[in-house]
Design a protein around this motif. Structure first.
Motif, PDB file in Angstrom:
ATOM      1  N   ARG A 271       0.843  -1.198   0.000  1.00 26.57           N
ATOM      2  CA  ARG A 271       0.000   0.000   0.000  1.00 26.57           C
ATOM      3  C   ARG A 271       0.875   1.243   0.000  1.00 26.57           C
ATOM      4  NH1 ARG A 271      -3.496   0.225   5.415  1.00 26.57           N
ATOM      5  NH2 ARG A 271      -3.644  -2.033   5.158  1.00 26.57           N
ATOM      6  N   VAL A 272       0.262   2.347  -0.423  1.00 25.84           N
ATOM      7  CA  VAL A 272       0.941   3.646  -0.451  1.00 25.84           C
ATOM      8  C   VAL A 272       0.172   4.597   0.453  1.00 25.84           C
ATOM      9  CG1 VAL A 272       1.657   5.613  -1.856  1.00 25.84           C
ATOM     10  CG2 VAL A 272       1.769   3.283  -2.805  1.00 25.84           C
ATOM     11  N   VAL A 273       0.887   5.258   1.344  1.00 24.26           N
ATOM     12  CA  VAL A 273       0.303   6.263   2.224  1.00 24.26           C
ATOM     13  C   VAL A 273       0.986   7.583   1.901  1.00 24.26           C
ATOM     14  CG1 VAL A 273      -0.033   6.994   4.616  1.00 24.26           C
ATOM     15  CG2 VAL A 273      -0.143   4.563   4.023  1.00 24.26           C
ATOM     16  N   ALA A 274       0.203   8.631   1.663  1.00 24.14           N
ATOM     17  CA  ALA A 274       0.806   9.892   1.225  1.00 24.14           C
ATOM     18  C   ALA A 274       0.125  11.104   1.841  1.00 24.14           C
ATOM     19  CB  ALA A 274       0.745   9.989  -0.303  1.00 24.14           C
ATOM     20  N   ASP A 275       0.936  12.104   2.149  1.00 26.70           N
ATOM     21  CA  ASP A 275       0.439  13.408   2.607  1.00 26.70           C
ATOM     22  C   ASP A 275       0.734  14.440   1.534  1.00 26.70           C
ATOM     23  OD1 ASP A 275      -0.743  13.424   5.325  1.00 26.70           O
ATOM     24  OD2 ASP A 275       1.154  12.494   5.906  1.00 26.70           O
ATOM     25  N   HIS A 276      -0.273  15.231   1.187  1.00 20.18           N
ATOM     26  CA  HIS A 276      -0.135  16.259   0.159  1.00 20.18           C
ATOM     27  C   HIS A 276      -0.231  17.649   0.789  1.00 20.18           C
ATOM     28  CE1 HIS A 276      -1.466  12.677  -2.046  1.00 20.18           C
ATOM     29  NE2 HIS A 276      -0.872  13.194  -3.104  1.00 20.18           N
ATOM     30  N   GLY A 277       0.636  18.546   0.348  1.00 22.78           N
ATOM     31  CA  GLY A 277       0.592  19.918   0.826  1.00 22.78           C
ATOM     32  C   GLY A 277       0.930  20.054   2.293  1.00 22.78           C
ATOM     33  N   VAL A 278       1.863  19.211   2.774  1.00 24.00           N
ATOM     34  CA  VAL A 278       2.234  19.223   4.185  1.00 24.00           C
ATOM     35  C   VAL A 278       3.723  19.509   4.320  1.00 24.00           C
ATOM     36  CG1 VAL A 278       2.324  17.903   6.325  1.00 24.00           C
ATOM     37  CG2 VAL A 278       0.415  17.582   4.747  1.00 24.00           C
ATOM     38  N   SER A 279       4.064  20.471   5.146  1.00 29.52           N
ATOM     39  CA  SER A 279       5.463  20.823   5.372  1.00 29.52           C
ATOM     40  C   SER A 279       6.142  19.803   6.263  1.00 29.52           C
ATOM     41  CB  SER A 279       5.560  22.206   6.022  1.00 29.52           C
ATOM     42  OG  SER A 279       6.888  22.456   6.489  1.00 29.52           O
TER      43      SER A 279
END
Length: 217
Positions: free
Chosen positions: A32-40
């Motif tokens: 699986r892929v876990v991703a955060d977008h637009g996070v510093s």
């Protein structure tokens, strides 16, 4: 046991596609892929990010966490070192695509533990230093723009994008040659040499043009 890829991008207009592609090119297969977008990665700890919280919930002893590099976990020294140590305490193995590092809490030999912890500290410090250098370049661009009151001369637009710049820096960190990097990124050898010889100046030029684009939007 499962293998999880964690990816993070700092702005909402970026994608995680290249991080996933790098992982697959390096031979990683993940469940699986876990991703955060637009996070510093500077101001927000992994545990405080929406998907970062989920990551801690789903990882179990024996699982493998894959990241492009430790800077995807964070760009703050204390946060990165604390995060990796907590994951190792839980029995999670952390692997990086760049440099092919493996951090495993099962190591019991004191010398191996010392070497492992020293590498974690070095990589975390490097991640923070890179973030601070980028921030300084962007701040300098803002101050220059203010001083010129909108009449600044930006010079020639960089011949590389943010993605190409980051990919080239990743490949340089792995010790790849200029010709291979040029072929992989679509950049000229001359451009790659510039990025290699003076990454700070290259970052500054890119940051100024990015800033100019935001101001004119």
């Amino acid at each position: 046991m499962q293998t999880v890829l964690y990816a993070r991008v700092s702005t909402i207009d970026q994608t995680i596609a290249h991080q996933q592609a790098q992982a697959e090119a390096a031979g990683f297969k993940f469940d699986r892929v876990v991703a955060d977008h637009g996070v510093s990665g500077v101001s927000t700890r992994l545990v405080d990010r929406p998907e970062g919280q989920r990551l801690f919930d789903i990882l179990r002893a024996g699982d493998v966490l894959v990241v492009r590099w430790v800077d995807r976990l964070g760009r703050n020294y204390a946060d990165v070192t604390d995060t990796i140590r907590e994951l190792m305490r839980r029995g999670v193995i952390v692997r990086t695509i760049i440099n092919g590092m493996t951090f495993d809490g099962a190591t019991s030999d004191p010398i191996q533990q010392a070497v492992r912890d020293a590498l974690i500290g070095f990589m975390a410090a490097t991640a923070q230093a890179q973030a601070e250098a980028s921030k300084a370049a962007q701040a300098a661009g803002i101050e220059h723009a203010k001083a010129q009151d909108g009449k600044r001369y930006l010079g020639r637009k960089p011949s590389y994008t943010r993605r190409q710049f980051e990919t080239a820096q990743d490949l340089l960190a792995q010790g790849n040659g200029v010709s291979l990097i040029a072929k992989s990124t679509g950049l000229s050898r001359q451009t790659v040499y510039r990025l290699k010889d003076d990454p700070a100046a290259a970052e500054f030029a890119l940051a100024e043009w990015e800033l100019a684009g935001r101001l004119s939007a």
